[in-house]
Design a protein around this motif. Sequence first.
Motif, PDB file in Angstrom:
ATOM      1  N   SER A 174       0.827  -1.208   0.000  1.00  0.00           N
ATOM      2  CA  SER A 174       0.000   0.000   0.000  1.00  0.00           C
ATOM      3  C   SER A 174       0.863   1.260   0.000  1.00  0.00           C
ATOM      4  CB  SER A 174      -0.938  -0.001   1.208  1.00  0.00           C
ATOM      5  OG  SER A 174      -0.205  -0.039   2.423  1.00  0.00           O
ATOM      6  N   ALA A 177       2.205   1.697  -3.697  1.00  0.00           N
ATOM      7  CA  ALA A 177       1.143   1.974  -4.666  1.00  0.00           C
ATOM      8  C   ALA A 177       0.488   3.334  -4.415  1.00  0.00           C
ATOM      9  CB  ALA A 177       0.098   0.858  -4.601  1.00  0.00           C
ATOM     10  N   LEU A 178       0.144   3.629  -3.165  1.00  0.00           N
ATOM     11  CA  LEU A 178      -0.594   4.856  -2.876  1.00  0.00           C
ATOM     12  C   LEU A 178       0.287   6.095  -2.987  1.00  0.00           C
ATOM     13  CD1 LEU A 178      -2.832   3.715   0.117  1.00  0.00           C
ATOM     14  CD2 LEU A 178      -3.481   4.038  -2.266  1.00  0.00           C
ATOM     15  N   VAL A 179       1.540   6.008  -2.505  1.00  0.00           N
ATOM     16  CA  VAL A 179       2.416   7.177  -2.573  1.00  0.00           C
ATOM     17  C   VAL A 179       2.715   7.550  -4.016  1.00  0.00           C
ATOM     18  CG1 VAL A 179       4.745   8.008  -2.073  1.00  0.00           C
ATOM     19  CG2 VAL A 179       3.422   6.893  -0.287  1.00  0.00           C
ATOM     20  N   CYS A 180       3.025   6.568  -4.838  1.00  0.00           N
ATOM     21  CA  CYS A 180       3.294   6.865  -6.251  1.00  0.00           C
ATOM     22  C   CYS A 180       2.044   7.395  -6.953  1.00  0.00           C
ATOM     23  CB  CYS A 180       3.808   5.608  -6.955  1.00  0.00           C
ATOM     24  SG  CYS A 180       5.458   5.118  -6.449  1.00  0.00           S
ATOM     25  N   GLY A 181       0.899   6.784  -6.677  1.00  0.00           N
ATOM     26  CA  GLY A 181      -0.338   7.279  -7.271  1.00  0.00           C
ATOM     27  C   GLY A 181      -0.690   8.675  -6.790  1.00  0.00           C
ATOM     28  N   GLY A 182      -0.478   8.944  -5.507  1.00  0.00           N
ATOM     29  CA  GLY A 182      -0.753  10.273  -4.977  1.00  0.00           C
ATOM     30  C   GLY A 182       0.134  11.339  -5.574  1.00  0.00           C
ATOM     31  N   ALA A 194      -1.761  10.163   0.690  1.00  0.00           N
ATOM     32  CA  ALA A 194      -1.521   8.734   0.495  1.00  0.00           C
ATOM     33  C   ALA A 194      -0.923   8.099   1.746  1.00  0.00           C
ATOM     34  CB  ALA A 194      -0.579   8.528  -0.695  1.00  0.00           C
ATOM     35  N   ALA A 197      -3.545   7.606   4.239  1.00  0.00           N
ATOM     36  CA  ALA A 197      -4.338   6.427   3.878  1.00  0.00           C
ATOM     37  C   ALA A 197      -3.598   5.139   4.244  1.00  0.00           C
ATOM     38  CB  ALA A 197      -4.660   6.447   2.383  1.00  0.00           C
ATOM     39  N   VAL A 198      -2.278   5.132   4.128  1.00  0.00           N
ATOM     40  CA  VAL A 198      -1.489   3.950   4.503  1.00  0.00           C
ATOM     41  C   VAL A 198      -1.643   3.667   5.997  1.00  0.00           C
ATOM     42  CG1 VAL A 198       0.863   3.038   4.737  1.00  0.00           C
ATOM     43  CG2 VAL A 198       0.162   4.172   2.627  1.00  0.00           C
ATOM     44  N   ILE A 201      -4.993   2.055   6.528  1.00  0.00           N
ATOM     45  CA  ILE A 201      -4.946   0.650   6.109  1.00  0.00           C
ATOM     46  C   ILE A 201      -4.185  -0.191   7.126  1.00  0.00           C
ATOM     47  CG2 ILE A 201      -4.036  -0.909   4.343  1.00  0.00           C
ATOM     48  CD1 ILE A 201      -4.584   1.314   2.300  1.00  0.00           C
TER      49      ILE A 201
END
Length: 285
Positions: A174, A177-182, A194, A197-198, A201
């Motif tokens: 997570s 995936a989330l940091v790069c997407g953010g 992000a 959000a981690v 999770i």
Amino acid sequence: YRVSTLTADMLREARELVRVGIGYVCALMLASCSVWYLYKLLFDCGGDVAVGLFSAGYLLITMLPQVLFAALDFDYYPRLSGVCGKKEKRDAMVNEHIEVHLLVQIPVISFFILLLPVLIPLLYSTEFSTVVLMTQIALFGLVLNCIAHPISFLPLAKGDRTAYLIQECVHDISLVALVCGGYIMYGFEGVGMAMLAVYIIDLVTVWSVARMRLGFEISPNVLRYFLLNLPSLLLLAYSVVMFDGWLYWVTGMLCAAVSSAVSLSLMKRQGVTLMKLFKRLFARK
């Protein structure tokens, strides 16, 4: 008197310890690889400038919990391992540890978030002011980590290597995936959201694993302490995002002062003074 460490009996007795150790080492290797891959993806997306700015904020985000958790966790894991087979004592110890984390750390985190616009230029330079908001948003997740961190020790203390690896894998995947997407969608502010959000999770994962595999129950006091601090934290988050200048500082100081007053009041009801708390935090037995 000679002791051979390579006898079959000795290896059989140490088998469980070795299995847990292997799981712990694998989790550390996975975490290191995920951070390396995260830096690589950020470099591909934003170059060395993005990596440098992210590293500055990420260092503060990871440094603060290490400082805060170090004293509180000094003897926690050994004591938890000793009572892990007794559900009532185990749950009581974990919940008590969470309560101490919430009471001690929420005021510290609040003041740290408030002072970041001053601390980051002071520690680095004014060029790193770009990541101030990112770091502030991410640090709100440390409040959730006050709950998740003590629970995350349970699989390790129980010797449940599979459960420990599951929660570590979820965190690492997570995070990447989330940091790069953010970053791709919203820049450094997206990175901060992000990372928050981690932490959410992580809390859901470690609580679910502990509940399903070990039957762990969170006490009502933990929820009460968290909810009592939630209004000041939400107001602080609003001031971080929306306010500037003197309004930011006045609102932020008010929120931090309220969280400190709430923590001191709750500690006083339990008969815990600041002097007793400092002795507990820094005593070495």
